[in-house]
Write a protein that holds these residues in place. Structure first.
Motif: not given
Length: 192
Positions: A19-37
């Motif tokens: 998760a730290a290397q590839h982005g998990g639920a708390g990563s920027m990608a995860g946050q933006l995915a939730v925000i976008t949805a």
């Protein structure tokens, strides 16, 4: 054993490292995915409301035009009765004394009919104005829904840019613009 260069990871350790290397639920990608949805869902609702208010505005405008046409027809009928009344008034002056009574009755009848027609025409004109006002109110609300939807769409685009550039400030701008879109949507809901 780890002193020999050999280290054993447990399943939980491996998941945290991944998760730290590839982005998990708390990563920027995860946050933006939730925000976008969330933004896309709210935007779809706002878009629907915008379409509904635009359709309602069109229907009210159509009803206003129908009432205006009916009022115009009543005014034309009023004018026809006025013409007949004028002819009857002229006949009262021109005909012999023994025939004047009939024409005086016609004058009175046309005057009474004109008053009824005038009331009907004025009522139709008032209804037309009411429908026009309702149409304008719906169009105002439609514009609010459209503004809210546009703000959310721009916010979603900014989320994609934030994800590609990995800029936190763009993520915050995404949230801010999305919030503005929601505020405008609330204004539309309350007809402001």
């Amino acid at each position: 054993m780890s002193g020999d260069g050999f280290h054993v990871h447990g399943p939980h350790d491996h998941e945290l490292e991944h998760a730290a290397q590839h982005g998990g639920a708390g990563s920027m990608a995860g946050q933006l995915a939730v925000i976008t949805a969330i933004l896309a869902t709210v935007g779809a609702i706002f878009s629907y409301m915008g379409g509904a208010t635009q359709a309602a505005a069109g229907l009210y405008k159509n009803d206003a035009a129908i009432r205006k046409t009916e009022a115009a027809n009543q005014w034309a009928f009023y004018q026809a009765k006025s013409g007949k009344q004028n002819i009857a008034e002229l006949a009262v002056v021109l005909v012999a004394e023994d025939k004047r009574g009939e024409y005086e009755k016609q004058v009175a009848r046309y005057q009474h009919e004109k008053e009824e027609i005038k009331v009907a025409a004025e009522k139709l004109e008032a209804e037309s104005r009411e429908f026009d006002e309702k149409s304008e109110a719906q169009m105002h609300q439609h514009h609010r829904w459209a503004q809210a939807t546009t703000a959310l769409q721009i916010s979603i685009a900014m989320a994609a840019i934030a994800l590609l550039t990995r800029r936190r400030w763009l993520e915050y701008a995404t949230i801010g613009l999305g919030g503005l879109g929601v505020v405008i949507g609330v204004a539309a809901w309350f007809h402001l």
